[in-house]
Design a protein around this motif. Sequence first.
Motif, PDB file in Angstrom:
ATOM      1  N   SER A   1      -2.712   1.003  -3.946  1.00  0.00           N
ATOM      2  CA  SER A   1      -2.948   0.363  -2.651  1.00  0.00           C
ATOM      3  C   SER A   1      -2.563  -1.113  -2.636  1.00  0.00           C
ATOM      4  O   SER A   1      -2.637  -1.762  -1.595  1.00  0.00           O
ATOM      5  CB  SER A   1      -4.415   0.525  -2.246  1.00  0.00           C
ATOM      6  OG  SER A   1      -5.237  -0.121  -3.185  1.00  0.00           O
TER       7      SER A   1
ATOM      8  N   GLU B   1       1.484   0.814 -12.380  1.00  0.00           N
ATOM      9  CA  GLU B   1       0.801  -0.013 -13.376  1.00  0.00           C
ATOM     10  C   GLU B   1       1.398  -1.407 -13.440  1.00  0.00           C
ATOM     11  O   GLU B   1       2.619  -1.536 -13.370  1.00  0.00           O
ATOM     12  CB  GLU B   1       0.890   0.655 -14.752  1.00  0.00           C
ATOM     13  CG  GLU B   1       0.129   1.942 -14.798  1.00  0.00           C
ATOM     14  CD  GLU B   1       0.245   2.639 -16.136  1.00  0.00           C
ATOM     15  OE1 GLU B   1      -0.692   3.347 -16.471  1.00  0.00           O
ATOM     16  OE2 GLU B   1       1.264   2.477 -16.825  1.00  0.00           O
TER      17      GLU B   1
ATOM     18  N   ASP C   1       0.867  -1.174   0.000  1.00  0.00           N
ATOM     19  CA  ASP C   1       0.000   0.000   0.000  1.00  0.00           C
ATOM     20  C   ASP C   1       0.910   1.233   0.000  1.00  0.00           C
ATOM     21  O   ASP C   1       1.411   1.649   1.041  1.00  0.00           O
ATOM     22  CB  ASP C   1      -0.903  -0.023   1.232  1.00  0.00           C
ATOM     23  CG  ASP C   1      -1.932   1.090   1.243  1.00  0.00           C
ATOM     24  OD1 ASP C   1      -1.739   2.118   0.554  1.00  0.00           O
ATOM     25  OD2 ASP C   1      -2.936   0.928   1.956  1.00  0.00           O
TER      26      ASP C   1
ATOM     27  N   GLU D   1      -0.925  -2.587 -11.291  1.00  0.00           N
ATOM     28  CA  GLU D   1      -1.650  -2.639 -10.022  1.00  0.00           C
ATOM     29  C   GLU D   1      -2.067  -1.247  -9.558  1.00  0.00           C
ATOM     30  O   GLU D   1      -1.569  -0.249 -10.030  1.00  0.00           O
ATOM     31  CB  GLU D   1      -0.779  -3.277  -8.923  1.00  0.00           C
ATOM     32  CG  GLU D   1      -0.374  -4.700  -9.191  1.00  0.00           C
ATOM     33  CD  GLU D   1       0.967  -4.802  -9.898  1.00  0.00           C
ATOM     34  OE1 GLU D   1       1.653  -3.780 -10.057  1.00  0.00           O
ATOM     35  OE2 GLU D   1       1.317  -5.913 -10.320  1.00  0.00           O
ATOM     36  N   SER D   2      -2.955  -1.220  -8.570  1.00  0.00           N
ATOM     37  CA  SER D   2      -3.354   0.050  -7.970  1.00  0.00           C
ATOM     38  C   SER D   2      -2.311   0.470  -6.937  1.00  0.00           C
ATOM     39  O   SER D   2      -1.504  -0.346  -6.490  1.00  0.00           O
ATOM     40  CB  SER D   2      -4.728  -0.073  -7.298  1.00  0.00           C
ATOM     41  OG  SER D   2      -4.610  -0.825  -6.113  1.00  0.00           O
TER      42      SER D   2
ATOM     43  N   HIS E   1      -4.658   9.242  -9.819  1.00  0.00           N
ATOM     44  CA  HIS E   1      -5.650   8.226 -10.171  1.00  0.00           C
ATOM     45  C   HIS E   1      -5.223   6.916  -9.530  1.00  0.00           C
ATOM     46  O   HIS E   1      -4.276   6.894  -8.744  1.00  0.00           O
ATOM     47  CB  HIS E   1      -5.888   8.117 -11.684  1.00  0.00           C
ATOM     48  CG  HIS E   1      -4.678   7.800 -12.511  1.00  0.00           C
ATOM     49  ND1 HIS E   1      -4.045   6.582 -12.502  1.00  0.00           N
ATOM     50  CD2 HIS E   1      -3.983   8.569 -13.381  1.00  0.00           C
ATOM     51  CE1 HIS E   1      -3.032   6.599 -13.335  1.00  0.00           C
ATOM     52  NE2 HIS E   1      -2.957   7.797 -13.883  1.00  0.00           N
ATOM     53  N   ASP E   2      -5.907   5.839  -9.824  1.00  0.00           N
ATOM     54  CA  ASP E   2      -5.706   4.569  -9.124  1.00  0.00           C
ATOM     55  C   ASP E   2      -4.288   4.013  -9.239  1.00  0.00           C
ATOM     56  O   ASP E   2      -3.872   3.201  -8.427  1.00  0.00           O
ATOM     57  CB  ASP E   2      -6.714   3.540  -9.647  1.00  0.00           C
ATOM     58  CG  ASP E   2      -6.817   2.325  -8.753  1.00  0.00           C
ATOM     59  OD1 ASP E   2      -6.795   2.500  -7.515  1.00  0.00           O
ATOM     60  OD2 ASP E   2      -6.897   1.205  -9.292  1.00  0.00           O
ATOM     61  N   GLN E   3      -3.532   4.460 -10.246  1.00  0.00           N
ATOM     62  CA  GLN E   3      -2.186   3.919 -10.454  1.00  0.00           C
ATOM     63  C   GLN E   3      -1.107   5.001 -10.458  1.00  0.00           C
ATOM     64  O   GLN E   3       0.014   4.746 -10.882  1.00  0.00           O
ATOM     65  CB  GLN E   3      -2.149   3.152 -11.779  1.00  0.00           C
ATOM     66  CG  GLN E   3      -3.085   1.969 -11.758  1.00  0.00           C
ATOM     67  CD  GLN E   3      -3.302   1.389 -13.131  1.00  0.00           C
ATOM     68  OE1 GLN E   3      -3.318   2.095 -14.127  1.00  0.00           O
ATOM     69  NE2 GLN E   3      -3.471   0.077 -13.182  1.00  0.00           N
TER      70      GLN E   3
END
Length: 97
Positions: free
Chosen positions: A57, A52, A18, A54-55, A34-36
């Motif tokens: 977290s 990238e 995380d 993965e996220s 953003h998520d990545q």
Amino acid sequence: MSDSASPSASISLSGPTDIPAVLNRAGIDHVGVHDQRLLAIYRTGIFNMLTEPESVSNARTLEIECWEAPLPSRGDERSPQELLDDFAAVFERRDKS
């Protein structure tokens, strides 16, 4: 902004990590894009971080680029590469704990 001469690093993490939690524990300011992707402020440098595919977290790899070079300050004349190395070490220490 960033250019092709900006120092960068690729980090393979030992397991899902995380990234925001690691930055929070280290007291490093950051903002999610953003998520990545995250932007982190370490000392006076701004670092672009990508996880990238993965996220942020649940990352297994991390690409870090010195997006904005550190401002010169008294007593701290480290290069952008040295600052990047110090910043990347935050994740290496996390992996060893």
